[in-house]
Design a protein around this motif. Sequence first.
Motif, PDB file in Angstrom:
ATOM      1  N   GLY A 128       0.660  -1.219  -0.218  1.00 53.51           N
ATOM      2  CA  GLY A 128      -0.036   0.046   0.058  1.00 53.51           C
ATOM      3  C   GLY A 128       0.824   1.460   0.070  1.00 53.51           C
ATOM      4  O   GLY A 128       2.143   1.395   0.514  1.00 53.51           O
ATOM      5  N   TYR A 129       0.153   2.289  -0.603  1.00 52.93           N
ATOM      6  CA  TYR A 129       0.973   3.580  -0.874  1.00 52.93           C
ATOM      7  C   TYR A 129       1.398   4.231   0.712  1.00 52.93           C
ATOM      8  O   TYR A 129       2.556   4.742   0.664  1.00 52.93           O
ATOM      9  CB  TYR A 129       0.049   4.460  -1.378  1.00 52.93           C
ATOM     10  N   LYS A 130       0.443   4.316   1.393  1.00 53.90           N
ATOM     11  CA  LYS A 130       0.746   5.079   2.787  1.00 53.90           C
ATOM     12  C   LYS A 130       1.781   4.480   3.394  1.00 53.90           C
ATOM     13  O   LYS A 130       2.554   4.958   4.101  1.00 53.90           O
ATOM     14  CB  LYS A 130      -0.573   4.855   3.692  1.00 53.90           C
ATOM     15  N   SER A 131       1.914   3.057   3.610  1.00 57.21           N
ATOM     16  CA  SER A 131       2.792   2.082   4.376  1.00 57.21           C
ATOM     17  C   SER A 131       4.188   2.423   3.595  1.00 57.21           C
ATOM     18  O   SER A 131       5.302   2.304   4.319  1.00 57.21           O
ATOM     19  CB  SER A 131       2.351   1.084   4.468  1.00 57.21           C
ATOM     20  N   THR A 132       4.040   2.488   2.182  1.00 58.39           N
ATOM     21  CA  THR A 132       5.467   2.492   1.614  1.00 58.39           C
ATOM     22  C   THR A 132       6.100   4.049   1.781  1.00 58.39           C
ATOM     23  O   THR A 132       7.470   3.968   2.025  1.00 58.39           O
ATOM     24  CB  THR A 132       5.517   2.320   0.144  1.00 58.39           C
ATOM     25  N   LEU A 133       5.154   4.997   1.875  1.00 56.84           N
ATOM     26  CA  LEU A 133       5.828   6.179   2.278  1.00 56.84           C
ATOM     27  C   LEU A 133       6.542   6.266   3.780  1.00 56.84           C
ATOM     28  O   LEU A 133       7.450   6.730   4.003  1.00 56.84           O
ATOM     29  CB  LEU A 133       4.674   7.359   2.100  1.00 56.84           C
ATOM     30  N   LYS A 134       5.587   5.544   4.541  1.00 49.39           N
ATOM     31  CA  LYS A 134       6.004   5.583   6.105  1.00 49.39           C
ATOM     32  C   LYS A 134       7.418   4.978   6.075  1.00 49.39           C
ATOM     33  O   LYS A 134       8.348   5.358   6.952  1.00 49.39           O
ATOM     34  CB  LYS A 134       5.036   4.794   7.028  1.00 49.39           C
ATOM     35  N   THR A 135       7.374   3.934   5.761  1.00 49.63           N
ATOM     36  CA  THR A 135       8.613   2.943   5.639  1.00 49.63           C
ATOM     37  C   THR A 135       9.848   3.855   4.972  1.00 49.63           C
ATOM     38  O   THR A 135      11.062   3.443   5.469  1.00 49.63           O
ATOM     39  CB  THR A 135       8.641   1.516   4.908  1.00 49.63           C
ATOM     40  N   LEU A 136       9.527   4.387   3.855  1.00 52.14           N
ATOM     41  CA  LEU A 136      10.713   5.242   3.268  1.00 52.14           C
ATOM     42  C   LEU A 136      11.134   6.194   4.243  1.00 52.14           C
ATOM     43  O   LEU A 136      12.417   6.552   4.096  1.00 52.14           O
ATOM     44  CB  LEU A 136      10.348   5.706   1.842  1.00 52.14           C
ATOM     45  N   ARG A 137      10.061   6.830   4.933  1.00 51.12           N
ATOM     46  CA  ARG A 137      10.535   7.953   5.754  1.00 51.12           C
ATOM     47  C   ARG A 137      11.268   7.265   6.754  1.00 51.12           C
ATOM     48  O   ARG A 137      12.347   8.303   7.185  1.00 51.12           O
ATOM     49  CB  ARG A 137       9.401   8.483   6.419  1.00 51.12           C
ATOM     50  N   ASN A 138      11.094   6.370   7.408  1.00 50.71           N
ATOM     51  CA  ASN A 138      11.995   6.062   8.627  1.00 50.71           C
ATOM     52  C   ASN A 138      13.116   5.060   8.259  1.00 50.71           C
ATOM     53  O   ASN A 138      13.763   4.578   8.977  1.00 50.71           O
ATOM     54  CB  ASN A 138      11.164   5.155   9.765  1.00 50.71           C
ATOM     55  N   GLY A 139      13.057   4.764   6.916  1.00 53.15           N
ATOM     56  CA  GLY A 139      14.367   4.320   6.415  1.00 53.15           C
ATOM     57  C   GLY A 139      14.485   2.725   6.572  1.00 53.15           C
ATOM     58  O   GLY A 139      15.503   1.995   6.029  1.00 53.15           O
ATOM     59  N   MET A 162      16.904   3.637   2.513  1.00 52.46           N
ATOM     60  CA  MET A 162      17.627   2.918   3.420  1.00 52.46           C
ATOM     61  C   MET A 162      18.139   3.893   4.228  1.00 52.46           C
ATOM     62  O   MET A 162      18.963   3.466   5.258  1.00 52.46           O
ATOM     63  CB  MET A 162      18.450   1.938   2.973  1.00 52.46           C
ATOM     64  N   ALA A 163      18.031   5.200   3.926  1.00 52.33           N
ATOM     65  CA  ALA A 163      18.779   6.137   4.706  1.00 52.33           C
ATOM     66  C   ALA A 163      17.573   7.284   5.348  1.00 52.33           C
ATOM     67  O   ALA A 163      16.735   7.654   4.516  1.00 52.33           O
ATOM     68  CB  ALA A 163      19.711   7.207   4.173  1.00 52.33           C
TER      69      ALA A 163
END
Lengths: 107, 136
Positions: free
Chosen positions: A29-40, B1-2
């Motif tokens: 899902g879109y929202k969770s991909t943005l979340k995981t991208l933000r927290n690395g 990843m950063a």
Amino acid sequence: MAPSKKSSSGESINSRLALVMKSGKSTLGYKSTLKTLRNGKAKLVIISGNTPPLRKSEIEYYAMLAKTSVHHFSGNNVDLGTACGKYFRVGTLTILDAGDSDILKTE
Amino acid sequence: MAKFLRGGKVVIVLQGRYAGKKAVIIKSFDEGTSERPYPHAVVAGIETYPLKVTKAMNKKKVAARSHVKPFIKIVNYSHLMPTRYSLELDDIKGAISSETFKEPSQRLAAKKAVRASFQKRYTTGKNKWFFTKLRF
């Protein structure tokens, strides 16, 4: 002799995804991909073929900032959902932990 | 990843009164706090951008058109669009913290400090992108 690489890598991404779904960690899902991208935490982002170009470029920009690789899935969100073994459409997904799959090494 | 949402990153506010305005992250809280249990950041941004100046204008007019009105806000990460730009500002890092938002007088003092800092940076001509209005 080294084995030749599979020419039809559309199939192999599907099988690798199935292995990740079974043994690794991912978010759909879109929202969770943005979340995981933000927290690395995202290791690989997969975008389906029919996501709107604005959303596609937004995710690619986030991934560029996060230095995360993006894979453009050859198929629409229906196919991506089927590849994940789900009965719903998946437009974007992130792989957090590949488990037994080698999807992150070949990307 | 950063992790890229850190201090000094220029972001665009997406929601609220300041939607479409550029801001700089002063302090980021990736884990959230007890009052705000979501990832958020303290940002300082530009409410009114400085107007365009030309060579034909006299000094007084240039000074009036170069005013920068700042805002400070605590924003949820999902209401920010990060950019590839950054703005290193050391003088306001200490002026703003989560404590400044408790009292209106503290907010005014912080905004004054931000205004001075932004004005100084604008007149040097650096970080031009930050001080131009985003057209949409």
